[in-house]
Design a protein around this motif. Sequence first.
Motif, PDB file in Angstrom:
ATOM      1  N   ARG A 173       0.871  -1.182   0.000  1.00  0.00           N
ATOM      2  CA  ARG A 173       0.000   0.000   0.000  1.00  0.00           C
ATOM      3  C   ARG A 173       0.900   1.221   0.000  1.00  0.00           C
ATOM      4  NH1 ARG A 173      -5.101   1.621   0.912  1.00  0.00           N
ATOM      5  NH2 ARG A 173      -5.732  -0.551   1.187  1.00  0.00           N
ATOM      6  N   PRO A 174       0.779   2.109  -0.998  1.00  0.00           N
ATOM      7  CA  PRO A 174       1.686   3.257  -1.080  1.00  0.00           C
ATOM      8  C   PRO A 174       1.634   4.122   0.177  1.00  0.00           C
ATOM      9  CG  PRO A 174       0.427   3.019  -3.103  1.00  0.00           C
ATOM     10  CD  PRO A 174      -0.173   2.075  -2.121  1.00  0.00           C
ATOM     11  N   ALA A 175       2.778   4.667   0.542  1.00  0.00           N
ATOM     12  CA  ALA A 175       2.841   5.554   1.695  1.00  0.00           C
ATOM     13  C   ALA A 175       2.175   6.895   1.416  1.00  0.00           C
ATOM     14  CB  ALA A 175       4.303   5.774   2.111  1.00  0.00           C
ATOM     15  N   VAL A 176       2.086   7.288   0.153  1.00  0.00           N
ATOM     16  CA  VAL A 176       1.510   8.562  -0.239  1.00  0.00           C
ATOM     17  C   VAL A 176       0.248   8.317  -1.056  1.00  0.00           C
ATOM     18  CG1 VAL A 176       1.868  10.685  -1.566  1.00  0.00           C
ATOM     19  CG2 VAL A 176       3.741   9.724  -0.222  1.00  0.00           C
ATOM     20  N   ALA A 177      -0.821   9.010  -0.706  1.00  0.00           N
ATOM     21  CA  ALA A 177      -2.066   8.950  -1.483  1.00  0.00           C
ATOM     22  C   ALA A 177      -2.041  10.083  -2.504  1.00  0.00           C
ATOM     23  CB  ALA A 177      -3.277   9.067  -0.566  1.00  0.00           C
ATOM     24  N   LEU A 178      -1.714   9.773  -3.739  1.00  0.00           N
ATOM     25  CA  LEU A 178      -1.552  10.817  -4.755  1.00  0.00           C
ATOM     26  C   LEU A 178      -2.849  11.587  -5.007  1.00  0.00           C
ATOM     27  CD1 LEU A 178       0.734   9.243  -7.493  1.00  0.00           C
ATOM     28  CD2 LEU A 178       1.348  10.786  -5.642  1.00  0.00           C
ATOM     29  N   HIS A 179      -3.988  10.927  -4.919  1.00  0.00           N
ATOM     30  CA  HIS A 179      -5.251  11.601  -5.225  1.00  0.00           C
ATOM     31  C   HIS A 179      -5.567  12.705  -4.224  1.00  0.00           C
ATOM     32  CE1 HIS A 179      -6.429   8.557  -2.233  1.00  0.00           C
ATOM     33  NE2 HIS A 179      -7.406   9.381  -1.928  1.00  0.00           N
ATOM     34  N   ALA A 180      -4.996  12.622  -3.007  1.00  0.00           N
ATOM     35  CA  ALA A 180      -5.259  13.632  -1.979  1.00  0.00           C
ATOM     36  C   ALA A 180      -4.097  14.594  -1.802  1.00  0.00           C
ATOM     37  CB  ALA A 180      -5.567  12.941  -0.642  1.00  0.00           C
TER      38      ALA A 180
END
Length: 290
Positions: A249-256
């Motif tokens: 699970r990526p550490a960064v949520a790009l959509h937010a």
Amino acid sequence: MDASQWESIRDWAVFLGLLLVACVVLVTVNRPFNQALRTYGMEVTARIEQQFAWVGRYTRALQENETLRARNIELSSEVARSRDARARNQALEAMLELKTRADSVVTDTTLAAARILQKDLTHQQNVLTLDVGRRDGIEPGMPVVTPDGIVGTVLLVSPRFCRVLPFLNTDFRVPGRIESVGAEGVVRWEGDALNRLAMEHVVKTEPVEVGQRVSTSGHSGVFPSGWPIGTIETVEPRPGRNDLAITLRPAVALHALDHAFVIRVRPSSYDLPADSTLGYDYVRLAPADS
């Protein structure tokens, strides 16, 4: 006044006289009968008023409702402004924390704070556009990060803007290390789910478990070591192969994501992906640049 005129008004005069006498008697005489009449009249009047009292209450309720609705809108606006201010403060605190972390991980490094102007996260060749460019010391190949982890690498640069190749792009690769184990592999996006990455080339003999964190190994020549990539969600052996199938699970949520940092260090070697692969060129990056 003649007799004919008196005959025409006599009845009304008598009626008004009797009515006046009755009112005087009711008001001035305090006898049980008169009291009973007054009580009965008050009862009848009160019942009539009671039947129509809801009209006044309804009108007052409407007025109070309008006042409360206006006040509710004011309070909602204040809450929205407070939330926005708190979110901005948290973002600034996170960016300050990132500056401290970056200085401790990468020596003699300066960071360029950037705002994300555009996100193209609709297909396999996703890209981001930041509001920093050559005027800010940005060059192709520089890593882009946030306080939570890596974002991508600078792909194209114009005087005031840059295009970023995010980790949610099938052309993106980054060497990663499982922190608690020390096992290394390559992390990439397979082009399906926006909240899942794949880690490859980790041998089956490594004690990999769900929940372990994966960070950059530093072997890419782009990202410094120790920067978060994601957390392991699933681990399965690959049939007929010697490595594990690992998802993160990526550490960064790009959509937010709204802001990021560019680490202004040019990698020793960085090859731009072919334009025919990504379909982007320098002119389309920022046509308004002068």
